[in-house]
Design a protein around this motif. Structure first.
Motif, PDB file in Angstrom:
ATOM      1  N   GLU A  29     -13.417   4.790   5.852  1.00 14.18           N
ATOM      2  CA  GLU A  29     -13.483   4.938   7.304  1.00 14.18           C
ATOM      3  C   GLU A  29     -12.054   4.777   7.787  1.00 14.18           C
ATOM      4  N   ARG A  30     -11.816   5.029   9.019  1.00 17.26           N
ATOM      5  CA  ARG A  30     -10.466   4.795   9.548  1.00 17.26           C
ATOM      6  C   ARG A  30     -10.116   3.320   9.337  1.00 17.26           C
ATOM      7  N   GLY A  31      -9.019   3.069   8.634  1.00 16.71           N
ATOM      8  CA  GLY A  31      -8.567   1.704   8.391  1.00 16.71           C
ATOM      9  C   GLY A  31      -9.389   0.919   7.384  1.00 16.71           C
ATOM     10  N   TYR A  32     -10.206   1.589   6.589  1.00 19.17           N
ATOM     11  CA  TYR A  32     -11.067   0.871   5.633  1.00 19.17           C
ATOM     12  C   TYR A  32     -11.280   1.693   4.368  1.00 19.17           C
ATOM     13  N   CYS A  33     -11.325   0.994   3.236  1.00 14.69           N
ATOM     14  CA  CYS A  33     -11.763   1.628   1.998  1.00 14.69           C
ATOM     15  C   CYS A  33     -12.373   0.588   1.073  1.00 14.69           C
ATOM     16  N   LYS A  34     -13.304   1.059   0.271  1.00 16.69           N
ATOM     17  CA  LYS A  34     -13.892   0.270  -0.819  1.00 16.69           C
ATOM     18  C   LYS A  34     -13.791   1.126  -2.066  1.00 16.69           C
ATOM     19  N   MET A  35     -13.223   0.529  -3.123  1.00 17.75           N
ATOM     20  CA  MET A  35     -12.980   1.261  -4.362  1.00 17.75           C
ATOM     21  C   MET A  35     -13.529   0.484  -5.548  1.00 17.75           C
ATOM     22  N   LEU A  36     -13.860   1.220  -6.626  1.00  9.48           N
ATOM     23  CA  LEU A  36     -14.431   0.626  -7.829  1.00  9.48           C
ATOM     24  C   LEU A  36     -13.638   1.048  -9.053  1.00  9.48           C
ATOM     25  N   ILE A  71      -0.025 -10.579  -8.466  1.00  9.33           N
ATOM     26  CA  ILE A  71      -1.429 -10.731  -8.830  1.00  9.33           C
ATOM     27  C   ILE A  71      -1.643 -12.093  -9.480  1.00  9.33           C
ATOM     28  N   ARG A  72      -2.758 -12.707  -9.132  1.00  8.59           N
ATOM     29  CA  ARG A  72      -3.171 -13.974  -9.745  1.00  8.59           C
ATOM     30  C   ARG A  72      -4.538 -13.749 -10.380  1.00  8.59           C
ATOM     31  N   PHE A  73      -4.590 -13.863 -11.690  1.00  7.81           N
ATOM     32  CA  PHE A  73      -5.849 -13.687 -12.403  1.00  7.81           C
ATOM     33  C   PHE A  73      -6.619 -15.003 -12.367  1.00  7.81           C
ATOM     34  N   ARG A  74      -7.895 -14.933 -11.966  1.00  8.55           N
ATOM     35  CA  ARG A  74      -8.714 -16.142 -11.831  1.00  8.55           C
ATOM     36  C   ARG A  74      -9.733 -16.299 -12.940  1.00  8.55           C
ATOM     37  N   ARG A  75     -10.313 -15.186 -13.407  1.00  8.23           N
ATOM     38  CA  ARG A  75     -11.304 -15.226 -14.487  1.00  8.23           C
ATOM     39  C   ARG A  75     -11.389 -13.840 -15.104  1.00  8.23           C
ATOM     40  N   PRO A  76     -11.853 -13.747 -16.335  1.00  8.11           N
ATOM     41  CA  PRO A  76     -11.975 -12.432 -16.968  1.00  8.11           C
ATOM     42  C   PRO A  76     -12.971 -11.544 -16.218  1.00  8.11           C
ATOM     43  N   ALA A  77     -12.644 -10.271 -16.120  1.00  4.08           N
ATOM     44  CA  ALA A  77     -13.559  -9.290 -15.532  1.00  4.08           C
ATOM     45  C   ALA A  77     -14.378  -8.699 -16.666  1.00  4.08           C
ATOM     46  N   THR A  78     -15.677  -8.943 -16.635  1.00  5.38           N
ATOM     47  CA  THR A  78     -16.565  -8.466 -17.692  1.00  5.38           C
ATOM     48  C   THR A  78     -17.570  -7.440 -17.158  1.00  5.38           C
ATOM     49  N   THR A  79     -17.356  -6.982 -15.925  1.00  9.79           N
ATOM     50  CA  THR A  79     -18.191  -5.952 -15.297  1.00  9.79           C
ATOM     51  C   THR A  79     -17.259  -5.001 -14.552  1.00  9.79           C
ATOM     52  N   ASP A  80     -17.818  -3.963 -13.948  1.00  6.39           N
ATOM     53  CA  ASP A  80     -17.055  -3.145 -13.010  1.00  6.39           C
ATOM     54  C   ASP A  80     -16.529  -4.069 -11.914  1.00  6.39           C
ATOM     55  N   VAL A  81     -15.425  -3.690 -11.289  1.00  5.24           N
ATOM     56  CA  VAL A  81     -14.875  -4.490 -10.187  1.00  5.24           C
ATOM     57  C   VAL A  81     -14.671  -3.611  -8.956  1.00  5.24           C
ATOM     58  N   THR A  82     -14.664  -4.262  -7.799  1.00  2.00           N
ATOM     59  CA  THR A  82     -14.431  -3.548  -6.543  1.00  2.00           C
ATOM     60  C   THR A  82     -13.375  -4.270  -5.718  1.00  2.00           C
ATOM     61  N   VAL A  83     -12.773  -3.497  -4.816  1.00  2.00           N
ATOM     62  CA  VAL A  83     -11.868  -4.037  -3.798  1.00  2.00           C
ATOM     63  C   VAL A  83     -12.232  -3.407  -2.463  1.00  2.00           C
ATOM     64  N   VAL A  98      -5.779  -8.997  -1.322  1.00  2.00           N
ATOM     65  CA  VAL A  98      -6.949  -8.314  -1.862  1.00  2.00           C
ATOM     66  C   VAL A  98      -7.664  -9.235  -2.837  1.00  2.00           C
ATOM     67  N   GLU A  99      -8.974  -9.328  -2.684  1.00  2.00           N
ATOM     68  CA  GLU A  99      -9.800 -10.001  -3.680  1.00  2.00           C
ATOM     69  C   GLU A  99     -10.454  -8.930  -4.538  1.00  2.00           C
ATOM     70  N   ILE A 100     -10.244  -9.012  -5.835  1.00  2.00           N
ATOM     71  CA  ILE A 100     -10.907  -8.117  -6.771  1.00  2.00           C
ATOM     72  C   ILE A 100     -12.161  -8.851  -7.226  1.00  2.00           C
ATOM     73  N   GLU A 123     -18.105 -12.372  -7.780  1.00  2.00           N
ATOM     74  CA  GLU A 123     -17.128 -13.396  -8.144  1.00  2.00           C
ATOM     75  C   GLU A 123     -15.719 -12.809  -8.094  1.00  2.00           C
ATOM     76  N   VAL A 124     -14.779 -13.568  -7.548  1.00  3.63           N
ATOM     77  CA  VAL A 124     -13.392 -13.119  -7.469  1.00  3.63           C
ATOM     78  C   VAL A 124     -12.742 -13.282  -8.844  1.00  3.63           C
ATOM     79  N   VAL A 125     -12.277 -12.166  -9.423  1.00  4.06           N
ATOM     80  CA  VAL A 125     -11.634 -12.218 -10.738  1.00  4.06           C
ATOM     81  C   VAL A 125     -10.111 -12.221 -10.625  1.00  4.06           C
ATOM     82  N   ALA A 126      -9.590 -11.731  -9.495  1.00  5.77           N
ATOM     83  CA  ALA A 126      -8.140 -11.744  -9.274  1.00  5.77           C
ATOM     84  C   ALA A 126      -7.874 -11.613  -7.776  1.00  5.77           C
TER      85      ALA A 126
END
Length: 152
Positions: free
Chosen positions: A33-40, A88-100, A128-130, A136-139
């Motif tokens: 949308e204008r000023g917005y995006c969600k990505m995977l 970037i700060r990694f918080r936990r392993p990403a073991t699934t698809d991720v979104t922002v 950005v929270e990944i 769960e926030v992974v990064a």
């Protein structure tokens, strides 16, 4: 000003298919949308040697919204964006698809555009929270971009 369905489809395709590296990662722009995006960023094509998402894929999905937000918000015939800084700060392993998800308010879009028009460039930033498929926030990243006026 709302985006038409044609504009949204163009932006999604441009975000997912413009760069061969991004296309190989199989990134998907889910919503714009204008000023917005969600990505995977899908896990499967981005696995590393220990079975979690490759760190570079996480960095990539955090950086890509800069271009997508640019396409949703600014006149591409008058301005262009650059990445100025990112951490970037990694918080936990990403073991699934991720979104922002990233949002710029109409006020921030206007400030960036007006400053760029007057000064030839303008910095803007966001965090950005990944998130994984469970929310769960992974990064976490801090992104600094600069909008520049074409011809300045």
């Amino acid at each position: 000003m709302a985006l038409s369905e044609e504009q949204k489809n163009f932006i999604k395709t441009a975000s997912d298919k413009t760069f061969p590296f991004v296309e190989r990662c199989e990134v998907q722009t889910l919503e714009v949308e204008r000023g917005y995006c969600k990505m995977l960023m899908p896990l499967k094509p981005n696995l590393n040697h220990v079975g979690i998402m490759y760190a570079g894929a996480l960095y990539t999905i955090a950086e890509l919204p800069g271009g997508t937000i640019y396409l949703t918000s600014f006149d591409t015939k008058r301005f262009y964006p650059i990445v100025k800084d990112m951490s970037i700060r990694f918080r936990r392993p990403a073991t699934t698809d991720v979104t922002v998800e990233v949002t710029l308010s109409e006020e921030e879009i206007a400030r960036i555009e007006n400053t760029t028009e007057e000064a030839g460039k303008c910095d803007f930033e966001w965090d950005v929270e990944i998130k994984d498929a469970n929310g769960e926030v992974v990064a976490i990243t801090h992104n600094v971009y600069q909008l520049r006026k074409i011809g300045s």
